[in-house]
Design a protein around this motif. Structure first.
Motif, short mmCIF file in Angstrom:
data_model
loop_
_atom_site.label_atom_id
_atom_site.label_comp_id
_atom_site.label_asym_id
_atom_site.label_seq_id
_atom_site.Cartn_x
_atom_site.Cartn_y
_atom_site.Cartn_z
N LYS A 75 0.83 -1.21 0.00
CA LYS A 75 0.00 0.00 0.00
C LYS A 75 0.86 1.26 0.00
O LYS A 75 0.54 2.24 -0.69
N ILE A 76 1.95 1.22 0.77
CA ILE A 76 2.85 2.37 0.76
C ILE A 76 3.48 2.54 -0.62
O ILE A 76 3.65 3.65 -1.13
N GLY A 77 3.84 1.38 -1.24
CA GLY A 77 4.38 1.46 -2.60
C GLY A 77 3.39 2.06 -3.58
O GLY A 77 3.78 2.68 -4.57
N ALA A 78 2.08 1.87 -3.31
CA ALA A 78 1.04 2.43 -4.18
C ALA A 78 0.70 3.88 -3.83
O ALA A 78 -0.12 4.50 -4.51
N GLY A 79 1.31 4.40 -2.75
CA GLY A 79 1.11 5.81 -2.43
C GLY A 79 0.27 6.07 -1.19
O GLY A 79 0.03 7.23 -0.85
N ASP A 80 -0.20 5.03 -0.50
CA ASP A 80 -0.98 5.21 0.71
C ASP A 80 -0.04 5.17 1.91
O ASP A 80 0.27 4.11 2.45
N TYR A 81 0.41 6.36 2.34
CA TYR A 81 1.40 6.44 3.41
C TYR A 81 0.77 6.52 4.80
O TYR A 81 1.49 6.63 5.79
N SER A 82 -0.54 6.45 4.86
CA SER A 82 -1.21 6.52 6.17
C SER A 82 -1.41 5.15 6.80
O SER A 82 -1.90 5.06 7.92
N VAL A 83 -1.05 4.08 6.08
CA VAL A 83 -1.30 2.73 6.59
C VAL A 83 -0.39 2.43 7.78
O VAL A 83 0.77 2.82 7.80
N ARG A 84 -0.98 1.76 8.79
CA ARG A 84 -0.23 1.34 9.97
C ARG A 84 -0.65 -0.09 10.31
O ARG A 84 -1.72 -0.55 9.90
N ILE A 85 0.18 -0.78 11.07
CA ILE A 85 -0.09 -2.17 11.45
C ILE A 85 -0.14 -2.25 12.97
O ILE A 85 0.74 -1.72 13.66
N GLU A 86 -1.15 -2.96 13.47
CA GLU A 86 -1.23 -3.18 14.90
C GLU A 86 -0.20 -4.23 15.30
O GLU A 86 -0.25 -5.37 14.82
N PRO A 87 0.76 -3.89 16.16
CA PRO A 87 1.79 -4.88 16.56
C PRO A 87 1.16 -6.10 17.22
O PRO A 87 0.32 -5.97 18.11
N SER A 88 1.54 -7.27 16.76
CA SER A 88 1.02 -8.52 17.32
C SER A 88 2.06 -9.61 17.09
O SER A 88 3.06 -9.40 16.41
N GLY A 89 1.79 -10.77 17.64
CA GLY A 89 2.70 -11.90 17.47
C GLY A 89 3.84 -11.88 18.46
O GLY A 89 3.82 -11.17 19.48
N SER A 90 4.87 -12.66 18.15
CA SER A 90 6.02 -12.77 19.03
C SER A 90 6.88 -11.51 18.97
O SER A 90 6.70 -10.65 18.11
N SER A 91 7.83 -11.44 19.89
CA SER A 91 8.72 -10.27 19.93
C SER A 91 9.58 -10.19 18.68
O SER A 91 9.97 -9.09 18.26
N ASP A 92 9.87 -11.33 18.04
CA ASP A 92 10.66 -11.32 16.82
C ASP A 92 9.92 -10.62 15.69
O ASP A 92 10.54 -10.07 14.77
#
Length: 453
Positions: free
Chosen positions: A196-213
């Motif tokens: 999405k960022i590559g397509a120009g949508d710089y507002s995208v964010r990800i909710e941190p989840s999963g393991s610490s790695d």
């Protein structure tokens, strides 16, 4: 080898884990099954030989005891029972003259394939023992022990072991698939966000989840995306301010050309007209004066064209839509390219936005005149879903997709870059599509409620 290695490297992590673990578990399972079967074969071979000897001794003693009292019916029933319940497939009882007194037999069917029977290697056993009563030989008993049922038992246990191994592999694969899918889900979200960022949508964010790695890269990505969005916003604001400053400078230059240079040229024309009316001027002088008057007219007309090109006065007086329509008429007059204009009513907007949109249309028409080799151009403007959409399309030679992408990314294509920057400054979008031989279409879409200019 190179092809298989390349194919392996392109597989997903979960598939590679399942294949690797599956191969290891399969090898371990087969080795365990082989060890168990090997021990089972050794144990069954020893037991088969021992049971055959014990059966022979038991039958001999039983026949001896029953023969003393002449209970032959019970002996025959006992022999049939022994054949039915043991590995013996034939029991032969003969007298001391070699004649058969009783013979009991059964047919054993082999369930295991021939290769497995050869692999087990348990051979049939035939043993004989004399029947002696009070020192007198009354005959002999012969047994034939067939290992078929033993081999069938070993083979059935082998099949059960293999089925258990396969079931364990299936369960293991399922467990690995569930674990890896759960573990890799944040990475897939990261991949989607990066696209999405590559397509120009710089507002995208990800909710941190999963393991610490996995949380670490996600948090780093969110930080990077926020910084990129902030830098682009600053760049967009700076570009917009520079465009506003440039537009204001062109307006000042246009005003100076119109007021100062235009005024001086008008005064010069009036002075020359006054000189041409002097009664004492000769004919040759009057002709030179008339020539200078014509030159003044053409210069005044050139100044007006330059003034309009730098900043059309009607853009501030009448608005964007009438200015675009007027410019299309002037474009057709200067280039010979037929222009068709279909515009919506004037929309309420700031002077800065009107100037930016007009410059986009102006640059698009300039590209048509320079590169398109077109005979017709269409300009359409309308409101769609709280957006103002302006579309400029021509019937020129067009460009292939690869060439269009190259020009859009070429740092030397200042016209395209300028149009895109103006659209981004207004928080809008600029789309360029082209088909070889069928022309090019430029579409700019800006929100009517934008926080831009």
């Amino acid at each position: 080898m190179k092809l298989s290695s390349f194919a392996w490297s392109r597989q997903s992590l979960s598939i590679r884990m399942m294949i690797g673990v599956g191969i290891v578990m399969m090898v371990v399972g087969l080795l365990l099954v082989a060890m168990v079967v090997r021990g089972d074969i050794r144990m069954e071979r020893e037991q088969f030989s021992r049971r055959s000897t014990e059966q022979l001794e038991f039958i001999r003693v039983s026949i001896t005891e029953m023969a003393v009292v002449g209970d032959y019916a019970t002996i025959r029933q006992m022999l049939r029972t022994r054949v039915a319940d043991s590995s013996l497939d034939r029991i032969t009882w003969i007298d001391n003259t070699g004649h058969s007194i009783s013979e009991t037999m059964r047919e054993l069917s082999a369930e295991a394939p021939l290769w497995f029977q050869n692999l087990v290697g348990i051979n049939p056993i035939m043993e004989s023992s004399a029947i002696e009563v009070g020192g007198t030989i009354y005959g002999s008993i012969t047994i034939n022990a067939n290992p078929t049922h033993v081999i069938n038992r070993i083979y059935s246990r082998l099949i059960i072991g293999l089925e258990a191994t396969v079931l364990a592999l299936v369960l293991l694969f399922s467990l690995i698939a569930i674990i890896t899918t759960s573990a890799l889900r944040p990475l897939r979200s990261l991949e989607s966000a990066a696209r999405k960022i590559g397509a120009g949508d710089y507002s995208v964010r990800i909710e941190p989840s999963g393991s610490s790695d996995v949380r670490g890269p996600i948090e780093a990505f969110n930080t990077m995306a926020a910084q990129v969005e902030e830098l682009l916003a600053q760049q967009r604001i700076s570009a917009g301010r520079m465009d506003d400053i440039r537009e204001e400078q062109t307006k000042i230059i246009a005003r100076e050309l119109h007021d100062s240079l235009g005024g001086n040229l008008t005064m010069l024309k009036l002075g020359l007209s006054t000189l041409s009316e002097e009664p004492n001027a000769d004919h040759a002088c009057k002709e030179k004066i008339q020539s200078l008057i014509k030159l003044s007219d053409s210069t005044i007309h050139l100044v007006r064209e330059l003034t309009s090109a730098l900043h059309p006065p009607m853009l501030d007086a009448l608005g964007m839509m009438p200015t675009i329509k007027w410019y299309a008429v002037e474009f057709s007059r200067m280039t010979g390219i037929v222009s068709h204009v279909d515009l919506c009513p004037e929309v309420r907007s700031s002077k800065e936005r009107n100037a930016a949109l007009f410059r986009v249309v102006q640059e698009a028409l300039t590209n048509v005149a320079r590169h398109a080799e077109a005979s017709r151009v269409s300009i359409q403007a309308c409101e769609e879903d709280d957006k103002l959409v302006i579309e400029i399309s021509d019937n020129g030679k067009g460009l292939p997709e690869g060439m269009l992408r190259k020009k859009a990314n070429d740092s030397g294509s200042f016209g395209l870059i300028g149009m895109r920057e103006r659209a981004q400054y207004m928080r809008g979008d600029l789309d360029i599509s082209s088909v070889p031989g069928r022309g090019t279409t430029i579409t700019v879409s800006v929100p009517l409620t934008s926080k831009g200019p």
